[in-house]
Motif scaffolding. Structure first.
Motif, short mmCIF file in Angstrom:
data_model
loop_
_atom_site.label_atom_id
_atom_site.label_comp_id
_atom_site.label_asym_id
_atom_site.label_seq_id
_atom_site.Cartn_x
_atom_site.Cartn_y
_atom_site.Cartn_z
N ARG A 73 4.56 -16.15 69.48
CA ARG A 73 5.69 -15.94 68.61
C ARG A 73 6.88 -15.38 69.38
O ARG A 73 8.03 -15.63 69.09
CB ARG A 73 5.29 -14.97 67.50
CG ARG A 73 6.26 -15.01 66.38
CD ARG A 73 5.98 -14.08 65.27
NE ARG A 73 4.62 -13.56 65.19
CZ ARG A 73 4.25 -12.78 64.19
NH1 ARG A 73 5.10 -12.49 63.25
NH2 ARG A 73 3.04 -12.28 64.15
N THR A 74 6.58 -14.58 70.40
CA THR A 74 7.66 -13.94 71.14
C THR A 74 8.29 -14.88 72.16
O THR A 74 9.38 -14.63 72.65
CB THR A 74 7.12 -12.70 71.87
OG1 THR A 74 5.90 -13.07 72.51
CG2 THR A 74 6.89 -11.58 70.92
N GLU A 75 7.58 -15.95 72.48
CA GLU A 75 8.15 -16.85 73.48
C GLU A 75 9.10 -17.83 72.83
O GLU A 75 8.91 -18.24 71.70
CB GLU A 75 7.02 -17.61 74.18
CG GLU A 75 6.82 -17.11 75.59
CD GLU A 75 5.56 -17.69 76.20
OE1 GLU A 75 5.59 -18.87 76.50
OE2 GLU A 75 4.58 -16.95 76.35
N ASN A 76 10.13 -18.22 73.57
CA ASN A 76 11.14 -19.09 73.01
C ASN A 76 10.66 -20.51 72.82
O ASN A 76 11.11 -21.21 71.94
CB ASN A 76 12.38 -19.08 73.90
CG ASN A 76 13.47 -18.27 73.27
OD1 ASN A 76 13.31 -17.78 72.16
ND2 ASN A 76 14.58 -18.13 73.96
N PHE A 77 9.74 -20.94 73.68
CA PHE A 77 9.31 -22.33 73.60
C PHE A 77 8.08 -22.48 72.71
O PHE A 77 7.15 -21.71 72.78
CB PHE A 77 9.02 -22.88 75.00
CG PHE A 77 10.25 -22.93 75.83
CD1 PHE A 77 11.24 -23.87 75.53
CD2 PHE A 77 10.46 -22.05 76.86
CE1 PHE A 77 12.40 -23.92 76.27
CE2 PHE A 77 11.62 -22.09 77.60
CZ PHE A 77 12.59 -23.03 77.31
N LYS A 78 8.15 -23.47 71.84
CA LYS A 78 7.03 -23.74 70.95
C LYS A 78 6.58 -25.18 71.21
O LYS A 78 7.41 -26.06 71.43
CB LYS A 78 7.45 -23.65 69.49
CG LYS A 78 8.46 -22.58 69.21
CD LYS A 78 7.83 -21.27 68.91
CE LYS A 78 8.89 -20.22 68.71
NZ LYS A 78 8.38 -18.89 68.72
N GLY A 91 7.78 -20.79 63.18
CA GLY A 91 8.92 -21.69 62.95
C GLY A 91 8.62 -22.88 62.06
O GLY A 91 9.38 -23.85 62.06
N LEU A 114 15.47 -24.70 65.33
CA LEU A 114 14.67 -25.27 66.42
C LEU A 114 15.41 -26.45 67.04
O LEU A 114 16.02 -27.25 66.34
CB LEU A 114 13.31 -25.74 65.89
CG LEU A 114 12.30 -24.65 65.60
CD1 LEU A 114 11.19 -25.19 64.73
CD2 LEU A 114 11.73 -24.08 66.88
N GLU A 161 12.62 -25.40 71.26
CA GLU A 161 13.13 -24.09 71.63
C GLU A 161 13.74 -23.46 70.39
O GLU A 161 14.46 -24.12 69.65
CB GLU A 161 14.20 -24.28 72.71
CG GLU A 161 14.75 -23.00 73.25
CD GLU A 161 15.92 -23.23 74.20
OE1 GLU A 161 16.34 -22.28 74.83
OE2 GLU A 161 16.40 -24.37 74.27
N MET A 162 13.41 -22.18 70.13
CA MET A 162 13.98 -21.50 68.97
C MET A 162 15.33 -20.91 69.37
O MET A 162 15.40 -20.09 70.29
CB MET A 162 13.03 -20.39 68.50
CG MET A 162 13.49 -19.67 67.25
SD MET A 162 13.68 -20.71 65.80
CE MET A 162 12.10 -20.54 65.01
N THR A 163 16.38 -21.37 68.72
CA THR A 163 17.71 -20.86 69.03
C THR A 163 18.26 -20.15 67.80
O THR A 163 17.60 -20.09 66.77
CB THR A 163 18.66 -22.01 69.40
OG1 THR A 163 18.86 -22.79 68.22
CG2 THR A 163 18.10 -22.89 70.50
#
Ligand code: TYD
Ligand code: MG
Length: 458
Positions: free
Chosen positions: A240-245, A102, A270, A264-266
């Motif tokens: 990469r697969t998790e929503n939280f960075k 991201g 972000l 959070e990737m939405t």
């Protein structure tokens, strides 16, 4: 024959060679020769150098004036926190992280926000302009102050830099400078390009955001070789697969390096997460053995993080140790402490440890909770879900005090925990919480084990 303008220097020992070599003849290391431009010889004549020296004058400390750093908001409050209160004009910010995590998304959002009031240039060396536009559409961005440039040669892009106040370089591995003949992305190119950007930035007051990919080894030709040039280095963590960075500052000349931002990737890019209180806790907390919660400290905030462990009998001779989000050496060391000082047998167990939510725990204060989680898994006895544990553990099995103990206990109270196991050294400072939470001060790891796993009545 034209004089060569570059040379190859070993990054380990400094051996210089006019041509590339696979192995340094001096130190014997492989793959360490990086291309560098040969610095032009100093101009001849005594007059010039004497004049130059006369202008070099040290300044007494009392006469050094403070520079005030002008800060601008990036439009994303989580990022501002990590930067130490906003973007500093004329600084170099490196954003590192695995591909696809991201980085481009974050910087597109920042560029879009800045372009409302400033001239911003987005140098897209990796993608075409239309690809960036596609992302802008997705993020709902449209501005005439945001200029896109699809160019990989820094010399060609230089003119465009001068027009802008903020420049995003995406990414440093994809651009190259004509001074070196090696390929874009090589150690020499990455270092030389970054140095060039720094010279432009510092002389013209242009702020640079630079994207850097982390290679599999985490070092080669990656952001590591240019950390020393940058003012601020931020790393994206998380799968990469998790929503939280998680965005972490690893170097910051204008702020703390303890700061962490949670994103959070939405579908619309972000988004900073303010409510991180339950992010790093599992739903089934307290039911299974091997899970313990610890209050982690990140400089500006506390977060409750769950550490989970799983044990299985070793099938082959050598037991496996697999930590995720926790240092391998720390785990091995604490296993030895538990075996030797508390008599908990772990040498025949494969041990897997995970910090919930993909966060990386680096503080020493997690030691005691990791010990508690290991003991819980070995004894197959769950730890009560309203109990938190923190403290540093020494090799002798003693529990050392940690920083920010009050802040941690306060977070436990706020999150509805009923009991906290903490170092005896910190107990005094936390006495004011006595009515709100049960404090269990411990001096040794064995005391913590006794407190958490009391002998069962026969
Ligand atoms: P990107 O920012 O291009 O990653 P990097 O520059 O670090 O390599 O993209 C990250 C991922 O996020 C990509 O797989 C697409 C996804 N994404 C979203 O889920 N929502 C969005 O709004 C955008 C722009 C991307
Ligand atoms: Mg990208």
């Amino acid at each position: 024959m034209a004089k060569a303008s570059t040379q190859f220097v070993c990054s380990e020992c400094g051996y210089v060679s006019p041509k590339w070599l696979g192995r340094c003849p001096d130190c014997g290391k492989f793959n360490t020769m990086a291309e560098e431009p040969i610095a032009p010889a100093a101009p001849a004549g005594k007059g010039a150098s004497a004049q130059r020296r006369a202008s070099v004058q040290p300044v007494p400390l009392s006469q050094v004036r403070y520079e005030s750093y002008e800060r601008v908001s990036s439009g994303i409050s989580e990022l501002d926190v990590v930067l130490g209160g906003g973007i500093v004009r004329g600084s170099l910010v490196l954003i590192g992280g695995d591909p696809g995590i991201g980085k481009s998304t974050l910087l597109t959002q920042v560029a879009a926000h800045l372009s409302k009031t400033h001239r911003v240039l987005y140098l897209c060396a990796e993608e075409s302009c239309s690809q960036v536009k596609l992302r802008c559409d997705r993020l709902g961005v449209n501005s005439d102050n945001l200029l896109l440039l699809n160019e990989t040669c820094l010399e060609n892009a230089e003119e465009a830099f001068f027009e802008a106040e903020y420049v995003v370089v995406d990414s440093i591995q994809a651009v190259y400078t004509e001074t070196l003949s090696s390929a874009a992305g090589s150690v020499g190119q990455v270092r030389e390009c970054a140095a060039k950007l720094m010279r432009i930035g510092k002389s013209r007051g242009i702020t640079f955001f630079i994207v850097g990919h982390v290679t599999k080894e985490g070092t080669l030709a990656g952001p590591k070789v240019l950390e020393h040039i940058m003012d601020t280095v931020l790393y994206f963590e998380g799968e990469r697969t998790e929503n939280f960075k998680i965005l972490r500052a690893v170097k910051n000349r204008f702020g703390s390096v303890q700061e962490v931002g949670v994103f959070e990737m939405t579908g619309e890019g972000l988004r900073g997460v303010n409510d991180y209180s339950t992010l790093f806790l599992s739903d089934s907390r307290g039911e299974a053995a091997g899970a313990v919660v610890t209050p982690g400290e990140t400089g500006n905030r506390c977060m409750m993080v769950e550490i989970q462990t799983l044990m299985a009998r070793t099938a082959y001779g050598l037991p496996r140790r697999m930590p995720l989000g926790i240092d391998f050496n720390k785990l091995v060391l604490l296993i030895a402490v538990l075996e030797k000082r508390c008599g908990i047998p772990l040498s025949q167990q494969d041990i897997y440890v995970n910090a919930m939510g993909g966060i990386r725990l680096i503080e020493p204060s997690i030691d005691l909770s990791l010990c508690a989680a290991l003991a819980s898994a070995e004894k197959m006895r769950p730890v009560d879900k309203f109990t938190a544990v923190f403290g540093e553990v020494g090799l002798t099995g003693e529990v050392r005090g940690v920083a920010f103990a009050e802040k941690r206990v306060n977070e436990c109270v706020k999150m509805g925990f009923r009991r906290v196991v903490l170092p005896a050294k910190n107990a005094k400072a936390c006495e004011k919480f006595k009515g709100k939470i049960e404090l269990v001060p411990v001096q040794y790891v064995s005391q913590m084990i006794k407190a958490l796993f009391p002998r069962r009545e026969a």
